[in-house]
Design an enzyme around this catalytic site. Sequence first.
Site, PDB file in Angstrom:
ATOM      1  N   HIS A  43       0.895  -1.305  -0.141  1.00  0.00           N
ATOM      2  CA  HIS A  43       0.201  -0.127   0.058  1.00  0.00           C
ATOM      3  C   HIS A  43       0.928   1.078  -0.385  1.00  0.00           C
ATOM      4  O   HIS A  43       1.753   1.526   0.992  1.00  0.00           O
ATOM      5  CB  HIS A  43      -0.726  -0.107   1.193  1.00  0.00           C
ATOM      6  CG  HIS A  43      -2.124  -0.656   1.288  1.00  0.00           C
ATOM      7  ND1 HIS A  43      -3.584  -0.998   1.642  1.00  0.00           N
ATOM      8  CD2 HIS A  43      -2.480  -1.891   0.103  1.00  0.00           C
ATOM      9  CE1 HIS A  43      -4.259  -1.633   1.146  1.00  0.00           C
ATOM     10  NE2 HIS A  43      -3.591  -2.262   0.532  1.00  0.00           N
ATOM     11  N   TYR A  80       4.112   6.808   9.375  1.00  0.00           N
ATOM     12  CA  TYR A  80       3.560   5.497   8.993  1.00  0.00           C
ATOM     13  C   TYR A  80       3.858   4.621   9.062  1.00  0.00           C
ATOM     14  O   TYR A  80       4.013   3.032   9.352  1.00  0.00           O
ATOM     15  CB  TYR A  80       2.279   6.363   8.650  1.00  0.00           C
ATOM     16  CG  TYR A  80       1.327   5.013   8.461  1.00  0.00           C
ATOM     17  CD1 TYR A  80      -0.063   5.237   9.543  1.00  0.00           C
ATOM     18  CD2 TYR A  80       1.134   3.198   7.686  1.00  0.00           C
ATOM     19  CE1 TYR A  80      -0.873   4.101   9.117  1.00  0.00           C
ATOM     20  CE2 TYR A  80      -0.002   2.789   7.591  1.00  0.00           C
ATOM     21  CZ  TYR A  80      -1.189   2.767   8.880  1.00  0.00           C
ATOM     22  OH  TYR A  80      -2.234   2.091   8.323  1.00  0.00           O
ATOM     23  N   TYR A  85      -8.908   5.542   7.408  1.00  0.00           N
ATOM     24  CA  TYR A  85      -9.287   5.536   9.249  1.00  0.00           C
ATOM     25  C   TYR A  85     -10.426   6.744   8.867  1.00  0.00           C
ATOM     26  O   TYR A  85     -10.385   8.519   8.457  1.00  0.00           O
ATOM     27  CB  TYR A  85      -7.645   6.292   9.524  1.00  0.00           C
ATOM     28  CG  TYR A  85      -6.721   5.448   9.802  1.00  0.00           C
ATOM     29  CD1 TYR A  85      -5.827   5.059   8.634  1.00  0.00           C
ATOM     30  CD2 TYR A  85      -6.400   4.787  11.425  1.00  0.00           C
ATOM     31  CE1 TYR A  85      -5.012   3.963   9.107  1.00  0.00           C
ATOM     32  CE2 TYR A  85      -5.814   3.936  11.227  1.00  0.00           C
ATOM     33  CZ  TYR A  85      -5.207   3.706   9.853  1.00  0.00           C
ATOM     34  OH  TYR A  85      -3.890   2.469  10.303  1.00  0.00           O
ATOM     35  N   PRO A 133      -3.698   0.392  19.598  1.00  0.00           N
ATOM     36  CA  PRO A 133      -3.712   0.424  17.289  1.00  0.00           C
ATOM     37  C   PRO A 133      -3.380   1.146  16.768  1.00  0.00           C
ATOM     38  O   PRO A 133      -3.377   1.015  15.840  1.00  0.00           O
ATOM     39  CB  PRO A 133      -4.644  -1.069  18.064  1.00  0.00           C
ATOM     40  CG  PRO A 133      -5.417  -0.837  18.917  1.00  0.00           C
ATOM     41  CD  PRO A 133      -4.648   0.394  20.018  1.00  0.00           C
ATOM     42  N   LYS A 141       0.843  -0.353  15.304  1.00  0.00           N
ATOM     43  CA  LYS A 141       2.511   0.308  15.686  1.00  0.00           C
ATOM     44  C   LYS A 141       3.167  -0.896  16.452  1.00  0.00           C
ATOM     45  O   LYS A 141       4.158  -1.276  16.755  1.00  0.00           O
ATOM     46  CB  LYS A 141       3.381   1.296  15.870  1.00  0.00           C
ATOM     47  CG  LYS A 141       2.916   2.390  15.553  1.00  0.00           C
ATOM     48  CD  LYS A 141       4.837   2.640  14.284  1.00  0.00           C
ATOM     49  CE  LYS A 141       3.771   3.505  13.192  1.00  0.00           C
ATOM     50  NZ  LYS A 141       4.821   3.076  12.384  1.00  0.00           N
TER      51      LYS A 141
HETATM   52  P1  FAD Z   1       1.917 -11.809  21.780  1.00  0.00           P
HETATM   53  O1  FAD Z   1       2.244 -11.580  20.422  1.00  0.00           O
HETATM   54  O2  FAD Z   1       1.257 -11.290  22.778  1.00  0.00           O
HETATM   55  O3  FAD Z   1       3.545 -13.759  21.782  1.00  0.00           O
HETATM   56  C1  FAD Z   1       3.329 -13.210  23.169  1.00  0.00           C
HETATM   57  C2  FAD Z   1       3.832 -15.396  23.064  1.00  0.00           C
HETATM   58  O4  FAD Z   1       4.072 -15.906  24.357  1.00  0.00           O
HETATM   59  C3  FAD Z   1       1.867 -15.139  22.816  1.00  0.00           C
HETATM   60  O5  FAD Z   1       2.355 -16.584  21.758  1.00  0.00           O
HETATM   61  C4  FAD Z   1       1.702 -16.505  24.087  1.00  0.00           C
HETATM   62  O6  FAD Z   1       1.306 -17.563  24.264  1.00  0.00           O
HETATM   63  C5  FAD Z   1       3.209 -16.652  24.604  1.00  0.00           C
HETATM   64  N1  FAD Z   1       3.694 -16.971  26.245  1.00  0.00           N
HETATM   65  C6  FAD Z   1       2.697 -15.809  27.254  1.00  0.00           C
HETATM   66  N2  FAD Z   1       3.234 -16.144  28.231  1.00  0.00           N
HETATM   67  C7  FAD Z   1       3.601 -17.142  27.806  1.00  0.00           C
HETATM   68  C8  FAD Z   1       4.404 -18.748  29.584  1.00  0.00           C
HETATM   69  N3  FAD Z   1       4.071 -18.239  30.255  1.00  0.00           N
HETATM   70  N4  FAD Z   1       5.855 -19.195  28.187  1.00  0.00           N
HETATM   71  C9  FAD Z   1       5.421 -19.551  27.632  1.00  0.00           C
HETATM   72  N5  FAD Z   1       4.646 -18.801  26.165  1.00  0.00           N
HETATM   73  C10 FAD Z   1       4.001 -17.631  26.585  1.00  0.00           C
HETATM   74  N6  FAD Z   1      -0.805  -4.640  16.648  1.00  0.00           N
HETATM   75  C11 FAD Z   1      -1.300  -4.187  15.228  1.00  0.00           C
HETATM   76  O7  FAD Z   1      -0.521  -2.917  14.828  1.00  0.00           O
HETATM   77  N7  FAD Z   1      -2.608  -3.292  14.943  1.00  0.00           N
HETATM   78  C12 FAD Z   1      -3.553  -4.621  15.063  1.00  0.00           C
HETATM   79  O8  FAD Z   1      -5.236  -4.491  14.851  1.00  0.00           O
HETATM   80  C13 FAD Z   1      -3.429  -5.384  16.444  1.00  0.00           C
HETATM   81  N8  FAD Z   1      -4.800  -5.536  17.006  1.00  0.00           N
HETATM   82  C14 FAD Z   1      -4.167  -7.007  18.678  1.00  0.00           C
HETATM   83  C15 FAD Z   1      -5.331  -7.051  19.230  1.00  0.00           C
HETATM   84  C16 FAD Z   1      -4.888  -7.369  20.065  1.00  0.00           C
HETATM   85  C17 FAD Z   1      -6.271  -8.564  21.143  1.00  0.00           C
HETATM   86  C18 FAD Z   1      -3.641  -7.697  20.856  1.00  0.00           C
HETATM   87  C19 FAD Z   1      -3.228  -8.424  21.874  1.00  0.00           C
HETATM   88  C20 FAD Z   1      -2.662  -7.080  20.627  1.00  0.00           C
HETATM   89  C21 FAD Z   1      -2.486  -6.470  18.778  1.00  0.00           C
HETATM   90  N9  FAD Z   1      -1.894  -5.854  18.202  1.00  0.00           N
HETATM   91  C22 FAD Z   1      -2.065  -5.394  16.758  1.00  0.00           C
HETATM   92  C23 FAD Z   1      -0.335  -5.795  18.995  1.00  0.00           C
HETATM   93  C24 FAD Z   1      -0.016  -6.720  18.450  1.00  0.00           C
HETATM   94  O9  FAD Z   1      -0.170  -7.924  18.054  1.00  0.00           O
HETATM   95  C25 FAD Z   1       1.135  -7.561  18.916  1.00  0.00           C
HETATM   96  O10 FAD Z   1       2.196  -5.946  19.247  1.00  0.00           O
HETATM   97  C26 FAD Z   1       2.359  -8.240  19.267  1.00  0.00           C
HETATM   98  O11 FAD Z   1       1.693  -9.771  18.840  1.00  0.00           O
HETATM   99  C27 FAD Z   1       4.168  -7.915  19.723  1.00  0.00           C
HETATM  100  O12 FAD Z   1       3.994  -9.558  19.477  1.00  0.00           O
HETATM  101  P2  FAD Z   1       4.979 -10.152  20.665  1.00  0.00           P
HETATM  102  O13 FAD Z   1       5.705 -11.592  19.775  1.00  0.00           O
HETATM  103  O14 FAD Z   1       5.712  -9.415  21.557  1.00  0.00           O
HETATM  104  O15 FAD Z   1       3.973 -10.755  21.983  1.00  0.00           O
HETATM  105  C1  DHB Z   2      -4.741  -2.712  11.004  1.00  0.00           C
HETATM  106  C2  DHB Z   2      -4.990  -2.409  12.681  1.00  0.00           C
HETATM  107  C3  DHB Z   2      -4.710  -1.404  13.569  1.00  0.00           C
HETATM  108  O1  DHB Z   2      -4.342  -0.886  14.438  1.00  0.00           O
HETATM  109  C4  DHB Z   2      -4.228   0.075  12.072  1.00  0.00           C
HETATM  110  O2  DHB Z   2      -4.173   0.674  12.708  1.00  0.00           O
HETATM  111  C5  DHB Z   2      -4.393  -0.315  10.645  1.00  0.00           C
HETATM  112  C6  DHB Z   2      -4.286  -1.534  10.693  1.00  0.00           C
HETATM  113  C7  DHB Z   2      -5.041  -4.478  10.897  1.00  0.00           C
HETATM  114  O3  DHB Z   2      -5.877  -5.230  11.534  1.00  0.00           O
HETATM  115  O4  DHB Z   2      -5.570  -4.109   9.911  1.00  0.00           O
END
Ligand code: FAD
Ligand code: DHB
Length: 396
Positions: A72, A387, A201, A295, A299
């Site tokens: 995009h 962005y 948005y 969100p 980021k």
């Molecule tokens: P996570 O993806 O949370 O991974 C952590 C991992 O550790 C998981 O697999 C978990 O099962 C594992 N874990 C936890 N505790 C333990 C333990 N004790 N022992 C072993 N394993 C463990 N970001 C965006 O940019 N846009 C979005 O739309 C967006 N939507 C989101 C929706 C939700 C519901 C959430 C929670 C987050 C969202 N985010 C979004 C944020 C983005 O998904 C996260 O920033 C990203 O997943 C971070 O990755 P991570 O690997 O740090 O953590």
């Molecule tokens: C999506 C999520 C976001 O928070 C955003 O700013 C743009 C896209 C998504 O889930 O596609």
Amino acid sequence: MRTSVGIVGGGPAGLLLARLLHRAGIDSVVLESRDRSYAERRQRAGILEQATADVLREAGAGARLDREGMVHDGIELRFDGRAHRVDFPSHTEGRRVVVYAQTEVVKDLIALQLADGGPLLFGAEARAVEGADSARPLVRYTHEGRERTLACDYVVGCDGFHGIARGAVPEALRTTYERTYPYSWLGILAEAPPAYDELIYAHSPRGFALASMRSPTVSRLYLQVPNGTDAADWPDGRIWDELDARFALRAEPGRRFVRGPVTQKSVLPMRGWVTEPMRHGRLFLAGDAAHIVPPTGAKGLNLAVADVVVLARALEQWYAHGSPAALDAYSGTCLRRVWRAQHFADSMTTTLHTEPDQSPFETRLQLARLDRIASGGHAAAELAADYTGLPLTTTG
Ligand code: FAD
Ligand code: DHB
């Protein structure tokens, strides 16, 4: 079991770190508490900054991303019944983003790690990190019903917001910063072709809405809802009607979303949260284990990737040259980016959402901020740069 780097959590941060270390010849073990299919289905982020996509390619996880990811070149801001496009490449010397779901990133990284990498244990729940400030840290975990121990040179907590790793940093040594927002998002996944080519948005008197996508046949849509909302109070028809109302354009009054079956529905609270520092002795924190952004602006996943790139390079310098300088700089380097992202996410969030009891004065200010961006110039260039993301090599 013994390894060089023990990684707690097999989300995007933990899995990518394992890949980057493997390519540098450093062994690691990933402990993931969930099973594989749960980890691969968890619906979350969807937008990859250009540098994030480049790192995934470097890590060998670029083939499907390049085939199926949707590049995009801009986003649309919709407010006051009008549409305004913000172009990215012209403001950023050619930077773009890729729409490629986190579920797919995770699937690709898991497949690579299992085919050619160190151990990745599913159903392995870490209970505690011990000896973080000693020369021999270890992780206690349970796997297949048994208590086990992983002895490491270094432990990395990639276990997300609800993880246990940061509990190993004594409370007196950490500071937590937090902001909660007075609204949430209702997010849906629908089997319906995206109504638009780019993300939109939308600021509206009824609240914020975001139109995103997962593929040419699947839409990802979000609506601002009050905190405490129960997704069950939002039957599909109500969601589509509300989306039509919030995206309404004065110039195209009859335009409606193409409706399709809603396959997932959930409410996400909005929070900004940072714990500092991101290191204690031989324990490092990365991704959501150390910081959460609201969100708006997408980021979260990109920050998690940036952390592990910095950490992988620092560990490489340590194992290859015995140089601790980059490991010592890790927390400061990452926090600088984290706070810049926190600032961007907060300004996108507060400019686009409607507060409960928001005054008409504040609404006019929001529209003025959006108008500045829509007029091009510095404000649009700043949004495009934030962005599409800071380069990963940047420390400042
Ligand atoms: P996570 O993806 O949370 O991974 C952590 C991992 O550790 C998981 O697999 C978990 O099962 C594992 N874990 C936890 N505790 C333990 C333990 N004790 N022992 C072993 N394993 C463990 N970001 C965006 O940019 N846009 C979005 O739309 C967006 N939507 C989101 C929706 C939700 C519901 C959430 C929670 C987050 C969202 N985010 C979004 C944020 C983005 O998904 C996260 O920033 C990203 O997943 C971070 O990755 P991570 O690997 O740090 O953590
Ligand atoms: C999506 C999520 C976001 O928070 C955003 O700013 C743009 C896209 C998504 O889930 O596609």
